[in-house]
Motif scaffolding. Structure first.
Motif, PDB file in Angstrom:
ATOM      1  N   ILE A   4       0.802  -1.094  -0.075  1.00  0.00           N
ATOM      2  CA  ILE A   4       0.147   0.073  -0.155  1.00  0.00           C
ATOM      3  C   ILE A   4       0.908   1.359  -0.182  1.00  0.00           C
ATOM      4  O   ILE A   4       0.565   2.348  -0.743  1.00  0.00           O
ATOM      5  CB  ILE A   4      -0.911   0.125   1.324  1.00  0.00           C
ATOM      6  CG1 ILE A   4      -1.918  -1.077   1.009  1.00  0.00           C
ATOM      7  CG2 ILE A   4      -1.876   1.439   1.325  1.00  0.00           C
ATOM      8  CD1 ILE A   4      -2.795  -1.431   2.346  1.00  0.00           C
ATOM      9  N   TYR A   5       2.167   1.146   0.785  1.00  0.00           N
ATOM     10  CA  TYR A   5       2.913   2.383   0.698  1.00  0.00           C
ATOM     11  C   TYR A   5       3.423   2.636  -0.623  1.00  0.00           C
ATOM     12  O   TYR A   5       3.529   3.751  -0.938  1.00  0.00           O
ATOM     13  CB  TYR A   5       3.832   1.939   2.150  1.00  0.00           C
ATOM     14  CG  TYR A   5       5.125   3.193   1.777  1.00  0.00           C
ATOM     15  CD1 TYR A   5       4.740   4.418   2.187  1.00  0.00           C
ATOM     16  CD2 TYR A   5       6.260   3.026   1.139  1.00  0.00           C
ATOM     17  CE1 TYR A   5       5.628   5.404   2.106  1.00  0.00           C
ATOM     18  CE2 TYR A   5       7.292   3.665   1.322  1.00  0.00           C
ATOM     19  CZ  TYR A   5       7.133   5.075   1.738  1.00  0.00           C
ATOM     20  OH  TYR A   5       7.875   6.032   1.591  1.00  0.00           O
ATOM     21  N   GLN A  14      -1.112  11.634  -8.320  1.00  0.00           N
ATOM     22  CA  GLN A  14      -2.594  11.715  -8.909  1.00  0.00           C
ATOM     23  C   GLN A  14      -3.747  11.583  -7.863  1.00  0.00           C
ATOM     24  O   GLN A  14      -4.763  11.895  -8.061  1.00  0.00           O
ATOM     25  CB  GLN A  14      -2.532  10.160  -9.732  1.00  0.00           C
ATOM     26  CG  GLN A  14      -1.558  10.359 -11.085  1.00  0.00           C
ATOM     27  CD  GLN A  14      -0.166   9.630 -10.740  1.00  0.00           C
ATOM     28  OE1 GLN A  14       0.399   9.954  -9.930  1.00  0.00           O
ATOM     29  NE2 GLN A  14       0.505   9.337 -11.758  1.00  0.00           N
ATOM     30  N   ILE A  15      -3.231  10.843  -6.894  1.00  0.00           N
ATOM     31  CA  ILE A  15      -4.130  10.620  -5.637  1.00  0.00           C
ATOM     32  C   ILE A  15      -4.444  12.006  -5.125  1.00  0.00           C
ATOM     33  O   ILE A  15      -5.589  12.650  -4.748  1.00  0.00           O
ATOM     34  CB  ILE A  15      -3.708   9.544  -4.554  1.00  0.00           C
ATOM     35  CG1 ILE A  15      -3.371   8.308  -5.193  1.00  0.00           C
ATOM     36  CG2 ILE A  15      -4.369   9.795  -3.243  1.00  0.00           C
ATOM     37  CD1 ILE A  15      -2.658   7.328  -4.283  1.00  0.00           C
ATOM     38  N   PHE A  34      -4.673  11.765   4.043  1.00  0.00           N
ATOM     39  CA  PHE A  34      -3.863  10.884   3.052  1.00  0.00           C
ATOM     40  C   PHE A  34      -2.438  11.324   3.230  1.00  0.00           C
ATOM     41  O   PHE A  34      -1.625  10.369   3.651  1.00  0.00           O
ATOM     42  CB  PHE A  34      -4.289  11.066   1.660  1.00  0.00           C
ATOM     43  CG  PHE A  34      -3.329  10.245   0.500  1.00  0.00           C
ATOM     44  CD1 PHE A  34      -3.432   9.103   0.511  1.00  0.00           C
ATOM     45  CD2 PHE A  34      -2.431  11.082   0.007  1.00  0.00           C
ATOM     46  CE1 PHE A  34      -2.585   8.298  -0.359  1.00  0.00           C
ATOM     47  CE2 PHE A  34      -1.586  10.433  -0.873  1.00  0.00           C
ATOM     48  CZ  PHE A  34      -1.652   9.173  -1.011  1.00  0.00           C
ATOM     49  N   GLU A  35      -1.899  12.644   3.323  1.00  0.00           N
ATOM     50  CA  GLU A  35      -0.610  12.940   3.557  1.00  0.00           C
ATOM     51  C   GLU A  35      -0.317  12.397   4.916  1.00  0.00           C
ATOM     52  O   GLU A  35       0.890  12.089   5.214  1.00  0.00           O
ATOM     53  CB  GLU A  35      -0.614  14.414   3.368  1.00  0.00           C
ATOM     54  CG  GLU A  35      -0.518  15.201   2.160  1.00  0.00           C
ATOM     55  CD  GLU A  35       0.624  14.734   1.400  1.00  0.00           C
ATOM     56  OE1 GLU A  35       1.760  14.514   1.769  1.00  0.00           O
ATOM     57  OE2 GLU A  35       0.429  14.545   0.144  1.00  0.00           O
ATOM     58  N   GLN A  36      -1.122  12.595   5.881  1.00  0.00           N
ATOM     59  CA  GLN A  36      -0.625  12.192   7.344  1.00  0.00           C
ATOM     60  C   GLN A  36      -0.288  10.646   7.445  1.00  0.00           C
ATOM     61  O   GLN A  36       0.472  10.210   8.119  1.00  0.00           O
ATOM     62  CB  GLN A  36      -1.788  12.623   8.400  1.00  0.00           C
ATOM     63  CG  GLN A  36      -2.012  14.069   8.870  1.00  0.00           C
ATOM     64  CD  GLN A  36      -3.171  14.371   9.703  1.00  0.00           C
ATOM     65  OE1 GLN A  36      -4.134  13.554   9.398  1.00  0.00           O
ATOM     66  NE2 GLN A  36      -3.083  15.109  10.432  1.00  0.00           N
ATOM     67  N   VAL A  37      -1.477  10.061   6.628  1.00  0.00           N
ATOM     68  CA  VAL A  37      -1.142   8.252   6.753  1.00  0.00           C
ATOM     69  C   VAL A  37       0.189   8.323   6.011  1.00  0.00           C
ATOM     70  O   VAL A  37       1.071   7.344   6.432  1.00  0.00           O
ATOM     71  CB  VAL A  37      -2.185   7.718   5.921  1.00  0.00           C
ATOM     72  CG1 VAL A  37      -2.001   6.228   5.686  1.00  0.00           C
ATOM     73  CG2 VAL A  37      -3.542   7.817   6.800  1.00  0.00           C
ATOM     74  N   VAL A  38       0.558   8.826   4.726  1.00  0.00           N
ATOM     75  CA  VAL A  38       1.618   8.516   4.136  1.00  0.00           C
ATOM     76  C   VAL A  38       2.961   8.847   4.923  1.00  0.00           C
ATOM     77  O   VAL A  38       4.181   8.167   4.906  1.00  0.00           O
ATOM     78  CB  VAL A  38       1.754   9.293   2.824  1.00  0.00           C
ATOM     79  CG1 VAL A  38       3.177   9.355   2.080  1.00  0.00           C
ATOM     80  CG2 VAL A  38       0.693   8.706   1.777  1.00  0.00           C
ATOM     81  N   GLU A  42       5.606   6.297   6.340  1.00  0.00           N
ATOM     82  CA  GLU A  42       7.279   6.633   5.975  1.00  0.00           C
ATOM     83  C   GLU A  42       8.121   6.495   7.110  1.00  0.00           C
ATOM     84  O   GLU A  42       9.299   5.918   7.307  1.00  0.00           O
ATOM     85  CB  GLU A  42       7.451   7.940   5.382  1.00  0.00           C
ATOM     86  CG  GLU A  42       6.927   8.088   3.710  1.00  0.00           C
ATOM     87  CD  GLU A  42       7.051   9.641   3.359  1.00  0.00           C
ATOM     88  OE1 GLU A  42       7.466  10.566   4.104  1.00  0.00           O
ATOM     89  OE2 GLU A  42       6.967   9.482   2.139  1.00  0.00           O
ATOM     90  N   ASN A  43       7.598   7.017   8.287  1.00  0.00           N
ATOM     91  CA  ASN A  43       8.141   7.034   9.599  1.00  0.00           C
ATOM     92  C   ASN A  43       8.211   5.570  10.027  1.00  0.00           C
ATOM     93  O   ASN A  43       9.289   5.005  10.695  1.00  0.00           O
ATOM     94  CB  ASN A  43       7.574   8.080  10.658  1.00  0.00           C
ATOM     95  CG  ASN A  43       7.729   9.324  10.418  1.00  0.00           C
ATOM     96  OD1 ASN A  43       8.767   9.718   9.733  1.00  0.00           O
ATOM     97  ND2 ASN A  43       6.935  10.034  11.030  1.00  0.00           N
TER      98      ASN A  43
END
Length: 55
Positions: A4-5, A14-15, A34-38, A42-43
């Motif tokens: 998913i990552y 695109q998302i 979405f940005e928070q989840v990504v 990443e962390n």
């Protein structure tokens, strides 16, 4: 989770564009979420690499 990552990272522009164009997504701030989840993913991935590399 790693798959998913990879998908989210590959298609991030695109998302983000699709979320920005959608009125419901804008109203519910899905782009920000979405940005928070990504960022969290990443962390977590970096933390996993650090733990795996530690002796």
């Amino acid at each position: 989770m790693a798959e998913i990552y990879k998908y989210a990272k590959r298609y991030r522009p695109q998302i983000m564009a699709a979320l920005e164009a959608n009125p419901t997504a804008r109203r519910t701030q899905l782009q920000h979420k979405f940005e928070q989840v990504v960022a969290l993913m990443e962390n977590n991935i970096y933390e996993c690499y650090k733990e795996a590399a530690a002796p």
